[in-house]
Design an enzyme around this catalytic site. Structure first.
Site, PDB file in Angstrom:
ATOM      1  N   GLU A   1      19.632 -47.324 -34.046  1.00 13.22           N
ATOM      2  CA  GLU A   1      19.334 -45.889 -34.078  1.00 13.22           C
ATOM      3  C   GLU A   1      19.674 -45.229 -35.417  1.00 13.22           C
ATOM      4  O   GLU A   1      20.595 -44.407 -35.507  1.00 13.22           O
ATOM      5  CB  GLU A   1      20.028 -45.182 -32.906  1.00 13.22           C
ATOM      6  CG  GLU A   1      19.487 -45.677 -31.570  1.00 13.22           C
ATOM      7  CD  GLU A   1      20.048 -44.958 -30.337  1.00 13.22           C
ATOM      8  OE1 GLU A   1      20.939 -44.109 -30.481  1.00 13.22           O
ATOM      9  OE2 GLU A   1      19.574 -45.279 -29.222  1.00 13.22           O
TER      10      GLU A   1
ATOM     11  N   GLU B   1      16.687 -51.274 -25.878  1.00 12.46           N
ATOM     12  CA  GLU B   1      17.782 -50.553 -25.215  1.00 12.46           C
ATOM     13  C   GLU B   1      17.245 -49.515 -24.243  1.00 12.46           C
ATOM     14  O   GLU B   1      16.319 -48.773 -24.568  1.00 12.46           O
ATOM     15  CB  GLU B   1      18.682 -49.865 -26.251  1.00 12.46           C
ATOM     16  CG  GLU B   1      20.013 -49.446 -25.657  1.00 12.46           C
ATOM     17  CD  GLU B   1      20.868 -48.644 -26.619  1.00 12.46           C
ATOM     18  OE1 GLU B   1      21.137 -49.129 -27.738  1.00 12.46           O
ATOM     19  OE2 GLU B   1      21.272 -47.528 -26.241  1.00 12.46           O
TER      20      GLU B   1
END
Ligand SMILES: *[C@@H]1O[C@H](CO)[C@@H](O)[C@H](O)[C@H]1NC(C)=O
Ligand SMILES: *[C@@H]1O[C@H](CO)[C@@H](O)[C@H](O)[C@H]1NC(C)=O
Length: 549
Positions: free
Chosen positions: A279, A383
């Site tokens: 991220e 994820e």
């Protein structure tokens, strides 16, 4: 001769019924909360299991999980021959056929006809799995040896979900008891002279991965991601917040990844892929308060082209896949375009694009656009979890069916838009959705109650299994054509063995009758009950022998 044959048939029937019955049913616990489904309780003595039954030629096996409490409940049937798009009327005496649409008004809503085109094939599946975070492994280790074994078998063995993918953080993530990285000391050690794995690797993550490898039915492909490098590599010298990599440590950060691959390889845990930082937006727009490193897209492109790419490709581990972005759907275009602007070679170095779940309000068709723009890259979901948003009042929602539905919908949408695999977040958490040093608690398919030596499998666990267990690596997605006014969420595959596997998801509060035409005049009928997930495996020799790849 006849006698031998009938003895053999009898033996087969006995064996089949023996194996068919050897599944251990769910030890159901009803939470007594309005609107929730049951959970299945496991401990040292008992855990539910499911075996995959290979359908005989001309037959199918279906598995149902429902809000009402079914868990992988098996049903059986045979392929029928006839025109699939017309239906016989109720009255046999009439002996006439009416077009499907005129059947009856209610039928229009509750019936779906789907025609497969097994010759039209899309992406090849890599697999499904979950993440061995510190939190997952710490919870797992709270269990007795016998319960630990039930846990691992539930996820990875032939009596469980047959996971064949794992994601593992490189160093700590928020799902750790404290923030840490490798080579924290000495500072400014660009040579990484003090790179050492943590106790979390030796006592928790590596043992959990090794136990999984021992029982898995296929090679487990492991993807590794860094959340934050040692803080001395970062502009703000902190584990979180607005920060980028200092240019003088671009090479050190690439080496940081290679060293991880080397260390895990020494421990006999091969790394299949790395992502280019978890991220990267979190360190640019710091919404979050946990381990992060920000990347501006063009800088990420330059780092991959000049450091990470060459470092991996010139190493002994040159076949490790590099997966870029590792962030939400709506950021993929921004990052990939920016990387290309930063250095076009970055695109040559990457093998795929990693995608997270938390921006799935953006349409899944974005993924098809990305696949069209980058046809030689794989798309992998790396994820997903439920309960992470500020507006999620309940982080853990025991027995939630709606969370299982959201998983199912998202996995189907991803698979129908070229994603080759789907990796869940924490394999398990405690009853509060932790531990998490940054208090970022979330839900997980399994919750562990260490003091009771017990773990529970939530509906999300079974939702994952409806895909992971029945869509083996190497399966190809095939085309599904809707032949009725209304439809049902679905995705279909042809397995390496030539069977059809179709997952159906009924989100309605009423049962649906579904007709699946495998080829023009061959079909099956199944009833998909209200709020349920069904996986059907069909063995139609006609499909496997008459369709070209
Ligand atoms: C090397 O790392 C360990 C922790 O892994 C630390 O205790 C030690 O002080 C470090 N060595 C140096 C020279 O900084
Ligand atoms: C990759 O590394 C292996 C040794 O580990 C070597 O034999 C092979 O030639 C390398 N391949 C490429 C494309 O560099």
């Amino acid at each position: 001769m006849v006698q031998i044959r009938s003895t053999l048939i009898l033996l087969t029937v006995v064996l089949l019924s023996y194996f068919g019955k050897c599944d251990q049913p769910c030890n159901a616990r009803d939470l007594g909360i309005e609107g929730r489904s049951i959970v299945c309780v496991c401990n040292a003595q008992y855990c539910d299991t499911v075996s995959r039954e290979a359908p005989a030629s001309g037959t199918f096996v279906a598995y149902t999980t429902s809000k009402s409490g079914k868990r992988f409940e098996k049903s059986y049937g045979s392929i029928q021959t006839g025109l699939p798009f017309v239906k016989e009327t109720q009255s046999k005496a009439q002996e006439k056929v009416t077009p499907y649409i005129l059947d009856n008004i209610w039928g229009i809503w509750t019936e779906a006809t789907l025609a497969l085109s097994a010759g039209t094939r899309y992406q090849t599946i890599e697999g499904f799995g979950g993440s061995v975070t510190d939190a997952a492994a710490i919870n797992w280790r709270k269990l007795s040896d016998a319960a630990q074994s039930h846990f691992i078998r539930s996820y990875f063995s032939s009596e469980g979900l047959e996971y064949n993918m794992i994601r593992v953080p490189i160093g700590g993530a928020d799902f750790s008891t404290h923030p840490y990285t490798y080579n924290e000391h000495p500072w400014h050690d660009a040579a990484l002279s003090n790179y050492t794995l943590a106790d979390e690797d030796y006592f928790y993550k590596l043992p959990m991965i090794k136990q999984s490898q021992l029982v898995s039915t296929d090679e487990i492909k492991i993807t590794a991601s860094t959340w934050s490098p040692p803080v001395w590599m970062k502009t703000n010298e902190r584990i979180t917040g607005f920060a980028q990599l200092r240019p003088e440590y671009y090479q050190a950060y690439a080496d940081y990844h290679l060293k991880f691959i080397e260390e895990y390889s020494k421990a006999e845990v091969p790394i299949w892929a790395i992502t280019t930082t978890n991220e990267p937006i979190n360190g640019v727009v710091p919404f979050v308060d946990f381990n992060s490193l920000g990347w501006f897209p063009s800088d990420l492109g330059r780092w991959i082209a000049n450091n990470l790419g060459p470092t991996i490709r010139n190493s002994r581990f040159n076949n490790t896949l590099i997966l870029a972005v590792d962030d939400q759907r709506y950021l993929l275009h921004i990052y990939l375009n920016g990387m290309q602007r930063g250095d076009p070679k970055s695109i040559d170095y990457i093998d795929g694009i990693a995608i997270h779940y938390y921006g799935n309000f953006a349409p899944a068709s974005l993924l098809t656009n990305i696949q069209n723009s980058y046809p030689d890259k794989i798309l992998l979901s790396t994820e997903a979890c439920e309960g992470p948003m500020p507006w999620d009042v309940m982080r853990v929602k025991v027995g939630s069916w709606e969370r299982a539905q959201r998983y199912t919908r998202s996995i189907m949408q991803d698979l129908n838009n070229f994603v080759v695999g789907w990796i869940d977040w924490n394999l398990c958490l405690d009853e509060n959705g932790g531990p998490n040093w940054a208090d970022n608690f979330v839900d997980a398919p399994i919750l562990v109650y260490g003091d009771k030596d017990e773990f529970i499998k939530q509906p999300m666990f079974y939702a994952m299994g409806h895909f992971s267990k029945f869509i083996p690596r190497g399966s190809r997605r095939i085309q599904v054509n809707q032949r009725s006014l209304f439809s049902i969420d679905n995705v279909a595959f042809i397995t390496p063995a030539g069977n059809i596997v179709m997952v159906l998801h009924n989100r309605n509060s009423y049962d649906m009758t579904v007709r699946i035409a495998t080829v023009l005049i061959r079909y099956i009928d199944v009833t998909v009950e209200a709020e349920s997930i069904m996986t059907v495996e069909i063995n139609d020799a006609w499909v496997s022998t008459n369709t070209v790849n």
